[in-house]
Design an enzyme around this catalytic site. Structure first.
Site, PDB file in Angstrom:
ATOM      1  N   ARG A  73      -2.805   5.426   3.357  1.00 14.12           N
ATOM      2  CA  ARG A  73      -1.444   5.370   3.891  1.00 14.12           C
ATOM      3  C   ARG A  73      -0.588   6.457   3.278  1.00 14.12           C
ATOM      4  O   ARG A  73      -0.970   7.113   2.304  1.00 14.12           O
ATOM      5  CB  ARG A  73      -0.817   3.996   3.594  1.00 14.12           C
ATOM      6  CG  ARG A  73      -0.689   3.703   2.117  1.00 14.12           C
ATOM      7  CD  ARG A  73       0.197   2.502   1.825  1.00 14.12           C
ATOM      8  NE  ARG A  73       0.103   2.085   0.429  1.00 14.12           N
ATOM      9  CZ  ARG A  73       0.709   2.661  -0.580  1.00 14.12           C
ATOM     10  NH1 ARG A  73       1.466   3.730  -0.384  1.00 14.12           N
ATOM     11  NH2 ARG A  73       0.565   2.200  -1.815  1.00 14.12           N
ATOM     12  N   ILE A  77       2.383   4.890  -5.198  1.00 16.78           N
ATOM     13  CA  ILE A  77       1.778   3.662  -5.702  1.00 16.78           C
ATOM     14  C   ILE A  77       2.749   2.486  -5.580  1.00 16.78           C
ATOM     15  O   ILE A  77       3.963   2.649  -5.689  1.00 16.78           O
ATOM     16  CB  ILE A  77       1.325   3.838  -7.173  1.00 16.78           C
ATOM     17  CG1 ILE A  77       0.407   2.690  -7.601  1.00 16.78           C
ATOM     18  CG2 ILE A  77       2.527   3.955  -8.114  1.00 16.78           C
ATOM     19  CD1 ILE A  77      -0.320   2.968  -8.915  1.00 16.78           C
ATOM     20  N   HIS A  80       1.179  -5.262  -4.870  1.00 15.37           N
ATOM     21  CA  HIS A  80       1.219  -6.429  -3.995  1.00 15.37           C
ATOM     22  C   HIS A  80       0.754  -7.628  -4.804  1.00 15.37           C
ATOM     23  O   HIS A  80      -0.129  -7.498  -5.666  1.00 15.37           O
ATOM     24  CB  HIS A  80       0.299  -6.259  -2.784  1.00 15.37           C
ATOM     25  CG  HIS A  80       0.665  -5.111  -1.901  1.00 15.37           C
ATOM     26  ND1 HIS A  80       1.915  -4.972  -1.340  1.00 15.37           N
ATOM     27  CD2 HIS A  80      -0.060  -4.045  -1.477  1.00 15.37           C
ATOM     28  CE1 HIS A  80       1.939  -3.878  -0.597  1.00 15.37           C
ATOM     29  NE2 HIS A  80       0.758  -3.286  -0.676  1.00 15.37           N
ATOM     30  N   GLY A 152       4.889   1.629   3.789  1.00 14.61           N
ATOM     31  CA  GLY A 152       3.967   2.754   3.683  1.00 14.61           C
ATOM     32  C   GLY A 152       3.051   2.691   4.893  1.00 14.61           C
ATOM     33  O   GLY A 152       2.320   1.713   5.055  1.00 14.61           O
ATOM     34  N   GLY A 163       1.748  -0.913   6.405  1.00 10.90           N
ATOM     35  CA  GLY A 163       2.973  -1.548   6.858  1.00 10.90           C
ATOM     36  C   GLY A 163       4.041  -1.730   5.814  1.00 10.90           C
ATOM     37  O   GLY A 163       4.417  -0.786   5.121  1.00 10.90           O
ATOM     38  N   CYS A 181       6.507   3.563  -6.132  1.00  5.74           N
ATOM     39  CA  CYS A 181       6.806   4.529  -5.066  1.00  5.74           C
ATOM     40  C   CYS A 181       7.213   5.885  -5.629  1.00  5.74           C
ATOM     41  O   CYS A 181       7.843   6.689  -4.946  1.00  5.74           O
ATOM     42  CB  CYS A 181       7.875   3.992  -4.116  1.00  5.74           C
ATOM     43  SG  CYS A 181       7.439   2.408  -3.377  1.00  5.74           S
TER      44      CYS A 181
END
Length: 217
Positions: A73, A77, A80, A152, A163, A181
């Site tokens: 993607r 980084i 989740h 992303g 997503g 990010c």
């Protein structure tokens, strides 16, 4: 559990290992490209995992040996894990059917607008920040701007993959091991931290379902 919302199939998977979900994304992506499956949004949670997009720099990664999964993607980084709602829209974008160039920026903006609208319905005002994707709580007397929802994406053969994620009631210390990010001068937050009450994944998921039509424009 699967439902149909404004022409999209929304599939709620519960808690799914990241690599298992990635394989399902790839399967669905191929099927949507071929027209054998409808546009689908996967809605789920992951066990704790770090994933690195194509723009991740070495200094963004954990320095303590924490495993990271590299993916195709955009972006850098991120983390989740439990208490975070993840959505993977696998959609054929406007123009793809006729072979025309698809407007990726417009799709990013629609996804951001959906995230902003979801946060607003839950009681939290968020906004875009120029040059930074996602939904942000603006700078206030509690601190600098803070990201509550991230995205992303990857577009291949006119169909989206990967997503968005919304921090609901997750533990935020997972972000301390990385530069989320790639952004060093802003924070990361959650709906629960900002609203002063527990906002669960289940509550947020129900609101997201009502706003999925925004992804279609």
């Amino acid at each position: 559990m699967t439902s149909t919302v404004v022409g999209l199939r929304a599939t709620k998977l519960g808690v799914v290992d990241y690599l298992t979900a990635l394989e399902e994304q790839r399967r669905l992506h191929a099927a949507v490209v071929e027209g054998t499956e409808p546009d689908t949004v996967l809605l789920l949670e992951h066990p704790s995992v770090y994933t690195a997009g194509k723009r991740t720099e070495p200094w963004d990664r954990p320095t303590d040996g924490t495993p990271v999964i590299d993916v195709d993607r955009g972006g850098k980084i991120t983390w989740h894990g439990p208490g975070q709602l993840v959505g993977y829209p696998i959609l054929k974008l406007p123009g793809a059917e006729t072979g025309q160039p698809v407007d990726v920026v417009a799709f990013v903006r629609r996804t951001e607008q959906m995230l902003i609208d979801v946060c607003a319905e839950l009681g939290l005002r968020t906004q875009r920040i120029e040059g930074r994707s996602g939904a942000w709580v603006p700078e206030d007397d509690r601190g600098p701007a803070r990201k509550v929802a991230a995205l992303g994406l990857r577009i291949a053969r006119g169909v989206s993959q990967h997503g968005f994620s919304i921090n609901c009631d997750c533990e935020l210390d997972a972000y301390d091991r990385i530069v989320p990010c790639g952004i060093r001068d802003a924070g990361t937050t959650s709906l629960s931290a900002e609203l002063g009450r527990r906002v669960t994944v289940a509550e947020t998921l129900a609101v997201v379902e009502r706003h999925l039509g925004t992804l279609l424009g």
